[in-house]
Scaffold this motif. Structure first.
Motif, PDB file in Angstrom:
ATOM      1  N   TYR A 293       5.098  21.725   1.967  1.00 18.80           N
ATOM      2  CA  TYR A 293       4.386  21.170   3.118  1.00 18.80           C
ATOM      3  C   TYR A 293       5.121  19.925   3.597  1.00 18.80           C
ATOM      4  N   THR A 294       5.396  19.887   4.882  1.00 20.59           N
ATOM      5  CA  THR A 294       6.009  18.724   5.508  1.00 20.59           C
ATOM      6  C   THR A 294       4.965  18.122   6.439  1.00 20.59           C
ATOM      7  N   PHE A 295       4.606  16.865   6.187  1.00 20.80           N
ATOM      8  CA  PHE A 295       3.614  16.168   7.000  1.00 20.80           C
ATOM      9  C   PHE A 295       4.317  15.068   7.790  1.00 20.80           C
ATOM     10  N   ALA A 296       4.014  14.968   9.074  1.00 15.03           N
ATOM     11  CA  ALA A 296       4.578  13.912   9.921  1.00 15.03           C
ATOM     12  C   ALA A 296       3.443  13.036  10.435  1.00 15.03           C
ATOM     13  N   PHE A 297       3.690  11.734  10.416  1.00 10.27           N
ATOM     14  CA  PHE A 297       2.688  10.758  10.838  1.00 10.27           C
ATOM     15  C   PHE A 297       3.398   9.691  11.653  1.00 10.27           C
ATOM     16  N   TRP A 298       3.351   9.817  12.968  1.00  9.35           N
ATOM     17  CA  TRP A 298       4.061   8.865  13.822  1.00  9.35           C
ATOM     18  C   TRP A 298       3.155   8.161  14.828  1.00  9.35           C
ATOM     19  N   SER A 299       1.911   8.518  14.914  1.00  9.21           N
ATOM     20  CA  SER A 299       1.048   7.998  15.976  1.00  9.21           C
ATOM     21  C   SER A 299       0.848   6.489  15.926  1.00  9.21           C
ATOM     22  N   ILE A 300       0.983   5.871  14.758  1.00 13.70           N
ATOM     23  CA  ILE A 300       0.820   4.417  14.687  1.00 13.70           C
ATOM     24  C   ILE A 300       2.138   3.677  14.862  1.00 13.70           C
ATOM     25  N   SER A 301       3.238   4.404  15.032  1.00 10.96           N
ATOM     26  CA  SER A 301       4.552   3.759  15.043  1.00 10.96           C
ATOM     27  C   SER A 301       4.699   2.736  16.166  1.00 10.96           C
ATOM     28  N   ARG A 302       4.009   2.905  17.273  1.00 15.20           N
ATOM     29  CA  ARG A 302       4.154   1.916  18.352  1.00 15.20           C
ATOM     30  C   ARG A 302       3.471   0.588  18.013  1.00 15.20           C
TER      31      ARG A 302
ATOM     32  N   PRO B 125      -8.153  11.389   5.881  1.00 12.52           N
ATOM     33  CA  PRO B 125      -8.101  12.845   5.682  1.00 12.52           C
ATOM     34  C   PRO B 125      -6.763  13.406   6.166  1.00 12.52           C
ATOM     35  N   LEU B 126      -6.427  14.603   5.725  1.00 12.48           N
ATOM     36  CA  LEU B 126      -5.165  15.233   6.127  1.00 12.48           C
ATOM     37  C   LEU B 126      -5.052  15.411   7.638  1.00 12.48           C
ATOM     38  N   TRP B 127      -6.194  15.588   8.332  1.00 17.45           N
ATOM     39  CA  TRP B 127      -6.107  15.794   9.776  1.00 17.45           C
ATOM     40  C   TRP B 127      -5.685  14.536  10.530  1.00 17.45           C
ATOM     41  N   ALA B 128      -5.515  13.404   9.848  1.00 17.21           N
ATOM     42  CA  ALA B 128      -5.019  12.192  10.502  1.00 17.21           C
ATOM     43  C   ALA B 128      -3.501  12.258  10.719  1.00 17.21           C
ATOM     44  N   PHE B 129      -2.816  13.188  10.038  1.00 16.17           N
ATOM     45  CA  PHE B 129      -1.391  13.383  10.299  1.00 16.17           C
ATOM     46  C   PHE B 129      -1.217  13.933  11.707  1.00 16.17           C
ATOM     47  N   ASP B 130       0.002  13.886  12.221  1.00 15.10           N
ATOM     48  CA  ASP B 130       0.295  14.366  13.565  1.00 15.10           C
ATOM     49  C   ASP B 130       0.897  15.771  13.576  1.00 15.10           C
ATOM     50  N   GLN B 131       1.473  16.178  12.457  1.00 14.71           N
ATOM     51  CA  GLN B 131       2.146  17.471  12.401  1.00 14.71           C
ATOM     52  C   GLN B 131       2.176  17.965  10.962  1.00 14.71           C
ATOM     53  N   VAL B 132       2.040  19.271  10.804  1.00 12.85           N
ATOM     54  CA  VAL B 132       2.194  19.876   9.483  1.00 12.85           C
ATOM     55  C   VAL B 132       3.056  21.125   9.633  1.00 12.85           C
ATOM     56  N   ILE B 133       3.971  21.286   8.699  1.00 17.90           N
ATOM     57  CA  ILE B 133       4.836  22.462   8.663  1.00 17.90           C
ATOM     58  C   ILE B 133       4.705  23.065   7.272  1.00 17.90           C
ATOM     59  N   GLU B 134       4.334  24.330   7.213  1.00 19.71           N
ATOM     60  CA  GLU B 134       4.242  25.043   5.934  1.00 19.71           C
ATOM     61  C   GLU B 134       5.470  25.933   5.817  1.00 19.71           C
ATOM     62  N   SER B 135       6.161  25.849   4.691  1.00 15.82           N
ATOM     63  CA  SER B 135       7.404  26.596   4.504  1.00 15.82           C
ATOM     64  C   SER B 135       7.427  27.292   3.160  1.00 15.82           C
TER      65      SER B 135
END
Length: 121
Positions: free
Chosen positions: A77-86, A27-37
């Motif tokens: 919409y800018t979505f960021a997903f970094w939580s799995i990066s480690r 789902p979209l809530w699995a992303f870490d950040q959202v920016i609406e522009s």
């Protein structure tokens, strides 16, 4: 959340069906950040710190916002997903920290490139 390692061509061939490609859906809530522009006002993606809404600012608030988000064609919409990066070594295409020595990422999602798609049901 849905994950499948996909079908091998040998498995699909006898039945005449198309082989399922490796897939991981969330789902979209699995992303870490959202920016609406506004169109033309998109952020520089090299510097998004402090912009938009972060999951770390409050998981429940973030999940509610993302679950109710209505994507519009007149917004960017800018979505960021970094939580799995480690846990992901993209250079060596391995997932680390799961088992000693890591896991070949091909097992989970196939060979690169990985295609990211967002759609609404």
């Amino acid at each position: 959340i849905y994950h499948s390692c996909g079908d091998s061509a040998e498995t699909a061939a006898p039945s005449g069906s198309e082989a399922e490609k490796p897939v991981f859906a969330m789902p979209l809530w699995a992303f870490d950040q959202v920016i609406e522009s506004e169109v033309g006002q998109e952020p520089d993606i090299q510097c998004i710190e402090g912009l938009g809404l972060l999951r770390t600012d409050g998981r429940k608030k973030f999940m509610t916002h993302m679950s109710q988000l209505e994507l519009r064609t007149d917004r960017v919409y800018t979505f960021a997903f970094w939580s799995i990066s480690r846990w992901v070594d993209v250079v060596n295409w391995r997932m680390l920290g799961v088992v000693p020595g890591g896991v070949n990422f091909n097992v989970l999602c196939g060979r690169p490139p990985v295609h990211i798609v967002i759609y609404q049901l």
